[in-house]
Write an enzyme that holds these catalytic residues in place. Structure first.
Site, mmCIF file in Angstrom:
data_model
loop_
_atom_site.group_PDB
_atom_site.id
_atom_site.type_symbol
_atom_site.label_atom_id
_atom_site.label_comp_id
_atom_site.label_asym_id
_atom_site.label_seq_id
_atom_site.Cartn_x
_atom_site.Cartn_y
_atom_site.Cartn_z
ATOM 1 N N ALA A 69 0.839 -1.156 0.192
ATOM 2 C CA ALA A 69 -0.108 -0.080 -0.015
ATOM 3 C C ALA A 69 0.870 1.172 0.143
ATOM 4 O O ALA A 69 0.334 2.276 -0.691
ATOM 5 C CB ALA A 69 -0.864 0.098 1.308
ATOM 6 N N LYS A 70 2.287 1.094 0.469
ATOM 7 C CA LYS A 70 2.766 2.381 0.690
ATOM 8 C C LYS A 70 4.080 2.705 -0.827
ATOM 9 O O LYS A 70 4.838 3.234 -0.860
ATOM 10 C CB LYS A 70 3.756 2.464 1.981
ATOM 11 C CG LYS A 70 2.783 2.409 3.096
ATOM 12 C CD LYS A 70 3.364 2.999 4.372
ATOM 13 C CE LYS A 70 2.331 3.349 5.339
ATOM 14 N NZ LYS A 70 1.473 2.268 5.889
ATOM 15 N N ARG A 71 3.778 1.542 -1.722
ATOM 16 C CA ARG A 71 4.819 1.654 -2.698
ATOM 17 C C ARG A 71 4.514 2.609 -3.793
ATOM 18 O O ARG A 71 3.284 2.961 -3.785
ATOM 19 C CB ARG A 71 5.047 0.321 -3.298
ATOM 20 C CG ARG A 71 5.938 -0.541 -2.314
ATOM 21 C CD ARG A 71 5.921 -2.060 -2.548
ATOM 22 N NE ARG A 71 6.474 -2.445 -3.941
ATOM 23 C CZ ARG A 71 7.843 -2.566 -3.966
ATOM 24 N NH1 ARG A 71 8.579 -2.608 -2.978
ATOM 25 N NH2 ARG A 71 8.518 -3.054 -5.236
#
Ligand code: GLU
Length: 320
Positions: free
Chosen positions: A249-251
């Protein structure tokens, strides 16, 4: 009491659907369909600053592209709607009134900074430090320095989650988070309250979602009990990490359904890889491509492993 299976997928329209959410939607759908139950889609759009225009439509389109369908949802209606949290203010107001009448919540005008300053070892979690109960015993006639939030009174003791996949999980909510916010100071219902009010109103019998929410489950069980509701069963799926262990989700890229589709992956290929990653099918079966309904039956859901994380290896879909 009805024992009909009712499952749900409850995305927040804060961006495009990523692999972790797609895995949760796929398994939640399979569980509902296999039980011959009802599948509900609910849009969790209360956190206005994080909303992204058009994300709801794109997420629903991604779900359809994957081959998933639902019986009740924002685009379909249904007997327990509306299915967007932004349209359910009356339900949250009624829950607050009920909790107030029974003295289970109290107003609190502490700022985050004041709470952090009071607590010597702030908890590093996303929820910030444990609330030390500063306003718990305030007189209702007191003057408030700012618009107060509402906190739920938590008694000490362990709350047990009997998770279908992860087994027994215990948390002393009072020791870990303390009295928690159910209505924020800006009058917006907190996620913890909204999710419980809605799961009760929509008669959800089983919550299937990512293991990143396990920590919230004891709070939600306490609220469900306080609202005189039935506590749903829980099944927390492993968090999907990139091959190098970072949170998808943070990429930056390559982790949303839209991106994978644009890169040429077909829906059966993606479903096959997700199913292999979760251990529902072998890598070879996954590689051959699968439609969601092909995952039904054959006891496949029983193969879901109770793990906190799995890694996404593009092209392989191998679970670690
Ligand atoms: N709306 C939450 C999310 O997108 C999920 C809530 C839930 O499944 O309980 O992370």
């Amino acid at each position: 009491m009805s024992t009909a299976y009712r499952g749900r997928f409850a995305p927040s329209p804060t961006g495009d659907l990523h692999l972790g959410s797609a895995a949760a939607a796929l398994v939640a759908w399979c569980a509902a369909r296999e039980a011959g139950g009802t599948f509900v889609v609910r849009i969790e759009d209360l956190d206005r600053p994080r909303l992204v225009a058009g994300a709801e439509e794109r997420q629903l389109a991604d779900l359809r592209w994957l081959g998933l369908d639902w019986d009740e949802g924002p685009d379909k209606g249904g007997a327990s709607g509306p299915y967007r949290q932004s349209e359910r203010a009356a339900a949250y107001a009624a829950a607050l009134a009920d909790l107030r009448t029974r003295g289970l919540v109290y107003p609190c005008d502490c700022s985050r900074r004041e709470i952090a300053a009071l607590v010597s070892a702030p908890h590093p979690g996303e929820d910030g430090p444990r609330y030390p109960g500063t306003c718990r015993a305030s007189e209702p006639t007191r003057t408030w320095r700012r618009q107060p939030a509402w906190r739920f009174r938590v008694e000490s003791g362990v709350t047990v989650v009997e998770d279908k996949l992860l087994g027994r999980f215990e948390q002393d909510v009072e020791a870990r988070v303390g009295d928690f916010v159910v209505i924020r100071a800006d009058a917006v219902p907190a996620y913890q309250l909204a999710v419980v009010v809605d799961d009760l109103a929509m008669r959800i019998s089983e919550v299937v979602r990512g293991a990143d929410l396990l920590d919230s489950t004891p709070r939600q069980i306490l609220l469900a009990r306080a609202l005189d509701g039935t506590v749903p069963r829980h099944a927390h799926l492993p968090l999907v990490l990139a091959a190098d262990g970072t949170r998808l989700a943070k990429r930056e890229g390559g982790a949303t359904i839209a991106e994978l589709r644009a890169a040429g992956l077909s829906a059966p290929q993606l479903v096959g890889q997700l199913a292999a990653m979760l251990g529902l099918v072998t890598v070879e079966e996954g590689r051959a491509g699968l439609l969601p309904f092909e995952l039904l039956g054959a006891g496949r859901l029983d193969r879901l492993a109770g793990q906190r994380e799995v890694r996404w290896r593009p092209g392989q879909g191998i679970a670690d």
